[in-house]
Design a protein around this motif. Structure first.
Motif, PDB file in Angstrom:
ATOM      1  N   UNK A  51      -1.495  -1.926   3.033  1.00 45.14           N
ATOM      2  CA  UNK A  51      -1.391  -2.172   1.584  1.00 45.14           C
ATOM      3  C   UNK A  51      -1.748  -0.715   1.077  1.00 45.14           C
ATOM      4  N   UNK A  52      -1.159  -0.540  -0.228  1.00 42.82           N
ATOM      5  CA  UNK A  52      -1.602   0.450  -0.831  1.00 42.82           C
ATOM      6  C   UNK A  52      -1.727   0.286  -2.356  1.00 42.82           C
ATOM      7  N   UNK A  53      -2.995   0.625  -3.016  1.00 38.22           N
ATOM      8  CA  UNK A  53      -3.472   0.470  -4.036  1.00 38.22           C
ATOM      9  C   UNK A  53      -3.884   1.587  -4.853  1.00 38.22           C
ATOM     10  N   UNK A  54      -3.155   2.021  -5.860  1.00 39.40           N
ATOM     11  CA  UNK A  54      -3.412   3.286  -6.441  1.00 39.40           C
ATOM     12  C   UNK A  54      -3.744   3.340  -7.842  1.00 39.40           C
ATOM     13  N   UNK A  55      -4.911   3.698  -8.037  1.00 33.46           N
ATOM     14  CA  UNK A  55      -5.522   4.147  -9.495  1.00 33.46           C
ATOM     15  C   UNK A  55      -4.878   5.307 -10.200  1.00 33.46           C
ATOM     16  N   UNK A 115      -5.240   0.792   1.684  1.00 31.33           N
ATOM     17  CA  UNK A 115      -5.443   2.264   1.433  1.00 31.33           C
ATOM     18  C   UNK A 115      -5.717   2.210  -0.098  1.00 31.33           C
ATOM     19  N   UNK A 116      -6.814   2.705  -0.457  1.00 26.47           N
ATOM     20  CA  UNK A 116      -7.051   3.116  -2.000  1.00 26.47           C
ATOM     21  C   UNK A 116      -6.933   4.290  -2.360  1.00 26.47           C
ATOM     22  N   UNK A 117      -6.212   4.734  -3.451  1.00 22.58           N
ATOM     23  CA  UNK A 117      -5.837   6.071  -3.570  1.00 22.58           C
ATOM     24  C   UNK A 117      -5.992   6.255  -5.071  1.00 22.58           C
ATOM     25  N   UNK A 118      -6.269   7.376  -5.480  1.00 22.67           N
ATOM     26  CA  UNK A 118      -6.357   7.738  -6.894  1.00 22.67           C
ATOM     27  C   UNK A 118      -5.503   9.007  -7.313  1.00 22.67           C
ATOM     28  N   UNK A 119      -4.465   8.762  -8.183  1.00 19.83           N
ATOM     29  CA  UNK A 119      -3.401   9.982  -8.327  1.00 19.83           C
ATOM     30  C   UNK A 119      -2.159   9.304  -9.044  1.00 19.83           C
TER      31      UNK A 119
END
Length: 291
Positions: A51-55, A115-119
């Motif tokens: 799972x991918x969560x992007x801020x 997977x928590x990402x910021x971009x």
């Protein structure tokens, strides 16, 4: 003129090479529906789910400006876009994504990672995805209307992802009961699209139609090669030649076939048509795009 040939067989089909299934989560209703679809695919392939969560950094930057406003999706009212409140909301959405992913996969006995990402969403996904992976996402997120224009993230991933991309939307009415693969007559990437179509037809227990765009009815050997492959895979299939005209003509052919799911290579000539984005937006059904 249309040439149609049918092959049937009851032997079990084989699947495409299975990489991971990546599911983009943003808390929107359509992304949660896409999560269920991703889980079913992962179960059939017996593969890992990421799972991918992007801020979204652009949204966070916008919240730093005093004049920034957001408009309520249901109320239509404008209100200040405050950085602190946005951070809290993103944290809540990330936690919701974690719970939804865990619960959905646990029901099927599948392993999963978030997977928590910021971009920027598309860039972060492209950094994670590998050629054998399948990326699953809703056609639009919170900012879009189901059945409307494609979201910006979807457009980038369709054109740049190294593996297959599934744009999910709710399946249509019952008359739509065929998997449709759209090909060019001379397209080198046909094989991957055909394999993906066979896997989906077998998994969903649906017949398959292969539409080949050509200036004139092509060599029957092309159709026979496809049908022999489908027979080996145990898929009920037919091949139909359609003229190379506008994207709208391809849309009409898909509607005539009762398409429940479209599979098309990004190198298909339909993407060179200026109407391609309109075509994809008007097709209110799941679409898989292969490299």
């Amino acid at each position: 003129m249309v040439a149609t040939v049918t092959a049937t067989n009851d032997q079990p089909g084989s699947s495409v090479k299975a990489g991971r299934v990546l599911i983009l989560l943003d808390g929107s209703p359509l992304s949660l529906a896409a999560l269920e679809a991703a889980a079913e695919i992962a179960l059939a392939r017996n593969t890992e789910v990421l799972g991918v969560f992007v801020e979204e950094t652009n949204l966070l930057r916008a919240a730093g400006y005093g004049f920034a406003r957001e408009v309520g999706g249901s109320s239509g009212l404008a209100r200040p876009l405050e950085a602190a409140a946005l951070e809290v909301r993103l944290q809540a959405l990330a936690e919701q994504a974690r719970r939804s992913l865990k619960q959905t996969m646990a029901r099927r006995g599948l392993s999963q990672t978030l997977k928590l990402c910021r971009g920027r969403v598309a860039e972060e996904v492209l950094n994670l995805v590998q050629p054998d992976d399948l990326v699953v996402l809703g056609r639009v997120g919170w900012s879009g209307i189901p059945g409307g224009r494609l979201g910006s993230t979807a457009r980038v991933l369709l054109r740049q992802a190294p593996g297959d991309v599934l744009l999910w939307t709710a399946p249509g009415h019952r008359r739509q009961n065929r998997v449709v693969v759209l090909l060019n007559h001379d397209q080198g990437a046909n094989h991957r699209a055909v394999r993906a179509g066979a896997e989906l037809a077998h998994r969903s227990n649906q017949p398959l139609s292969v539409l080949i765009r050509a200036s004139s009815e092509g060599e029957q050997e092309v159709a026979q090669d496809i049908l022999r492959y489908m027979e080996r895979e145990g898929i009920s299939a037919r091949v139909r030649w359609i003229p190379v005209a506008s994207a709208g003509a391809a849309l009409r052919a898909m509607q005539e076939e009762g398409a429940s799911h479209l599979i098309v290579s990004r190198t298909c000539s339909v993407f060179a048509d200026q109407e391609a984005d309109t075509l994809l937006a008007e097709l209110n059904l799941p679409i898989t795009v292969t490299p």
